[in-house]
Design an enzyme around this catalytic site. Sequence first.
Site, PDB file in Angstrom:
ATOM      1  N   PRO A 348       0.857  -1.204   0.000  1.00 36.87           N
ATOM      2  CA  PRO A 348       0.000   0.000   0.000  1.00 36.87           C
ATOM      3  C   PRO A 348       0.888   1.246   0.000  1.00 36.87           C
ATOM      4  O   PRO A 348       1.514   1.574   1.010  1.00 36.87           O
ATOM      5  CB  PRO A 348      -0.803  -0.134   1.310  1.00 36.87           C
ATOM      6  N   ASP A 524       5.839   2.297   2.286  1.00 34.65           N
ATOM      7  CA  ASP A 524       4.900   1.198   2.499  1.00 34.65           C
ATOM      8  C   ASP A 524       4.088   1.554   3.752  1.00 34.65           C
ATOM      9  O   ASP A 524       4.624   1.609   4.861  1.00 34.65           O
ATOM     10  CB  ASP A 524       5.723  -0.090   2.700  1.00 34.65           C
ATOM     11  N   HIS A 525       2.804   1.780   3.553  1.00 32.93           N
ATOM     12  CA  HIS A 525       1.980   2.272   4.660  1.00 32.93           C
ATOM     13  C   HIS A 525       1.737   1.203   5.731  1.00 32.93           C
ATOM     14  O   HIS A 525       1.205   1.494   6.801  1.00 32.93           O
ATOM     15  CB  HIS A 525       0.645   2.800   4.111  1.00 32.93           C
ATOM     16  N   ARG A 526       2.151  -0.040   5.448  1.00 40.97           N
ATOM     17  CA  ARG A 526       2.052  -1.061   6.504  1.00 40.97           C
ATOM     18  C   ARG A 526       3.138  -0.839   7.549  1.00 40.97           C
ATOM     19  O   ARG A 526       2.977  -1.183   8.711  1.00 40.97           O
ATOM     20  CB  ARG A 526       2.217  -2.470   5.906  1.00 40.97           C
ATOM     21  N   VAL A 528       5.070   2.224   7.779  1.00 41.51           N
ATOM     22  CA  VAL A 528       5.317   3.626   8.126  1.00 41.51           C
ATOM     23  C   VAL A 528       3.988   4.365   8.135  1.00 41.51           C
ATOM     24  O   VAL A 528       3.201   4.222   7.196  1.00 41.51           O
ATOM     25  CB  VAL A 528       6.240   4.258   7.058  1.00 41.51           C
TER      26      VAL A 528
END
Length: 552
Positions: A348, A524-526, A528
């Site tokens: 993501p 990577d929004h998982r 950060v």
Amino acid sequence: MSEVEVVVPDLGVEGAVEVIEICVSEGDQVSPDDALVVLESDKATMEVPLESGGTITKLMVKEGDKVEQGDCLALLSATGAPKKPESQSVEQPVSESSDKAAEKAATTTDSAADEVASGGVMDVSIPDLGGAESVEVIELLMSVGDVIESDQTILVLESDKATMEIPSPAPGSIAEVSVSVGDLVSEGDLVARLTLSEDSEGAAESTQQNPSDNVAQTTKQSKMTEPEIEDLKKKKAAVRDENEQSTSTASAHAGPAVRKLARELGVDLSLVTGKGRSGRVVKDDVKAFVKGQLSQTAISAPGGNAYGLPAAPALPDFSEFGSVEPAAMDKMQILTARNMQRSWLQVPHVTQFDEADITELELFRKSKKAKAESLGVKLTPLPFILKACAHALASLPQFNVSIDMENQLIIQKHYIHIGMAVDTPAGLVVPVIRDVDQKSIWDLATECAELALKARERKLRPAEMQGGCFTISSLGSLGGTAFTPIVNTPEVAILGVSKSFYKPVFIDGEFQPRLMLPLSLSYDHRAVNGVDGARFSSHVASILQDLRELAM
Ligand code: COA
């Protein structure tokens, strides 16, 4: 129960061969025909099977050892009589050694070239396989239109016990492929037709030492007609589809048993990370890969593909709209496309945009121009950006991680290696600069130039492209105001850099012209969260604005 020595059988190979894979462990219960070890010579990979079942009490060799006929491989506490009691050693892998067969394949097909002149078409046939018949084609390393060197492997055969590479007898381009993966072939079977290149004449002359070994047949052919070219193009497209998987699998370093397992499970070996010696793919790697793929598939929606996406519609026939020319993607293009798609679909992405005021930095950089010239170094903004990113990675360690979703782990790294995207004629490559935090700006400038040159000359070693924690993709010399780089997984962030430009900035009550460097940080929004994304880019910007921040 009696303890017996399992020894290396007659391999028909002169000298020692290397143990490249141990297929059992001490204490393992084994059955007759189970593979004990895999041996590899220059030309062939051979599995050594067990004759008897029982328990492995001791392994006498390890991976990397060199062994010869009669050397003890293991001690076996045997149950029952061996399959062939008359034999004192394990049975020979193939009726004539696969190594001999492979050597014969090389000399036999080579020698066919002495029959031809340049510009002709050569029929390439299966050479003497040392008595083996109906051997399966497991990899096809050629497609119609491929330009092939003399001795370049064009297909790989696999019997129960050995893998054999079949080389091209001469340089040229593949005009026709007559076999497919899965076909069973024997000596004399036609595998391809080769349009000989000009070099073939020289190759023919240089291989005249075996004139009697004339397996491949040749014919003279004049220039191709238009319909023939069209036909060739169609065949090429069809063969390319079929071969995509086997071509990429070819580069994998794996033994017959592993290849067989991969084929049974439909695994493309080129996508599997080998954890065996020298990056060799072993069975456990294939199983781990399948496990990983299954966990991905688990999140897919019913009816779609692994990502729950509808299949892309078939391409139209573009030649209806104008002149077109299809060209096969090379291996690097295929791998890059797969990596990009995987990252785009699995990660993501969020991209944070920022601007760094590099007015002072540019003055400083230009003031060092004379010194840079005296050192023979080109000092661009890139080493400063590397240094700023290394500082930000140390200050915000949540960016220096990889995510292992399968085991639900966040792997924190305590080193700072940064990859730099380099545009090369062959495609995008990312060499990695190690320990950026510990190097000076001069060291980094030198290393950047050296790695970029090596990348463009295709001289980078695999180790020089591994181990990155973060990537910088600089398009600054080209232009653009911003872009959304794709995270280079398993890293969790990448910084895109665009071309600096002057803009008026309101400082101390007046507009001043300031040189601004556009930054595009994708993460990577998982791993950060958004706040940290903004912190990271402003941290980098603040260092580039004032290098004294590095000392803080
Ligand atoms: N703004 C303005 N000018 C810039 C700049 C920026 N952000 N970055 C570099 N420049 C200037 C340099 O200073 C140099 O000019 P100079 O000779 O007057 O000093 C010029 O542009 C050329 O720089 P370059 O030779 O490209 O060096 P570099 O250190 O900036 O970059 C590479 C090295 C290897 C990263 C770069 O050549 C490259 O390949 N970039 C492409 C990256 C890529 O393909 N990304 C993939 C995107 S998907």
